[in-house]
Scaffold this motif. Structure first.
Motif, PDB file in Angstrom:
ATOM      1  N   ARG A   1       0.650  -1.228  -0.070  1.00  0.00           N
ATOM      2  CA  ARG A   1       0.120   0.030   0.025  1.00  0.00           C
ATOM      3  C   ARG A   1       0.822   1.326   0.003  1.00  0.00           C
ATOM      4  O   ARG A   1       0.475   2.254  -0.615  1.00  0.00           O
ATOM      5  N   PHE A   2       1.885   1.014   0.843  1.00  0.00           N
ATOM      6  CA  PHE A   2       2.881   2.466   0.661  1.00  0.00           C
ATOM      7  C   PHE A   2       3.459   2.637  -0.506  1.00  0.00           C
ATOM      8  O   PHE A   2       3.737   3.563  -1.078  1.00  0.00           O
ATOM      9  N   GLU A   3       4.084   1.404  -1.083  1.00  0.00           N
ATOM     10  CA  GLU A   3       4.735   1.499  -2.386  1.00  0.00           C
ATOM     11  C   GLU A   3       3.662   2.204  -3.584  1.00  0.00           C
ATOM     12  O   GLU A   3       4.324   2.783  -4.339  1.00  0.00           O
ATOM     13  N   GLN A   4       2.584   1.887  -3.552  1.00  0.00           N
ATOM     14  CA  GLN A   4       1.526   2.253  -4.581  1.00  0.00           C
ATOM     15  C   GLN A   4       0.874   3.645  -3.928  1.00  0.00           C
ATOM     16  O   GLN A   4       0.010   3.750  -4.887  1.00  0.00           O
ATOM     17  N   GLY A   5       1.083   4.128  -2.810  1.00  0.00           N
ATOM     18  CA  GLY A   5       0.409   5.308  -2.370  1.00  0.00           C
ATOM     19  C   GLY A   5      -0.769   5.196  -2.138  1.00  0.00           C
ATOM     20  O   GLY A   5      -1.648   6.117  -2.298  1.00  0.00           O
ATOM     21  N   ARG A   6      -1.190   3.975  -1.801  1.00  0.00           N
ATOM     22  CA  ARG A   6      -2.854   3.598  -1.392  1.00  0.00           C
ATOM     23  C   ARG A   6      -2.723   3.469   0.235  1.00  0.00           C
ATOM     24  O   ARG A   6      -3.763   3.095   0.599  1.00  0.00           O
TER      25      ARG A   6
END
Length: 106
Positions: free
Chosen positions: A45-50
């Motif tokens: 989620r952090f890697e994808q900005g979600r």
């Protein structure tokens, strides 16, 4: 003093500097606090900005616990974080990176 090589990240709360660290116990507590998925899902989620504000709060609270601080999640939720929500998200992401990065040369 924060030691990034030991996986620590700095957070300024109510004008005070805290060294955050994700220990194994803090990670287990974080996983329980997320109530959904595993830590890998959180990293994605952090890697994808979600990521959500709840993710950021849970990560920072776990980092405070791992750093040996007694600032509770509720106290953190109502505290003044230097740099506001965006800085809180940056520190949470930094904490994840520092906790799961493989040291160079390994």
């Amino acid at each position: 003093m924060v030691n990034p090589h030991a996986g620590e990240a700095e957070l300024l709360v109510n004008g005070r500097s805290y060294a955050l660290k994700l220990t194994l116990g803090a990670l287990a507590g974080l996983e329980a606090a997320l109530e959904e998925g595993a830590l890998v899902d959180l990293v994605q989620r952090f890697e994808q900005g979600r990521f959500s504000a709840r993710d950021v709060l849970a990560l920072l609270a776990a980092g405070l616990e791992g750093g040996g601080h007694d600032l509770s999640r509720d106290d953190l939720a109502s505290a003044a974080i230097s740099g506001g929500p965006m800085q809180a998200a940056r520190v949470a992401a930094e904490l994840l990176v520092r906790s799961f990065a493989v040291p160079e040369g390994k």
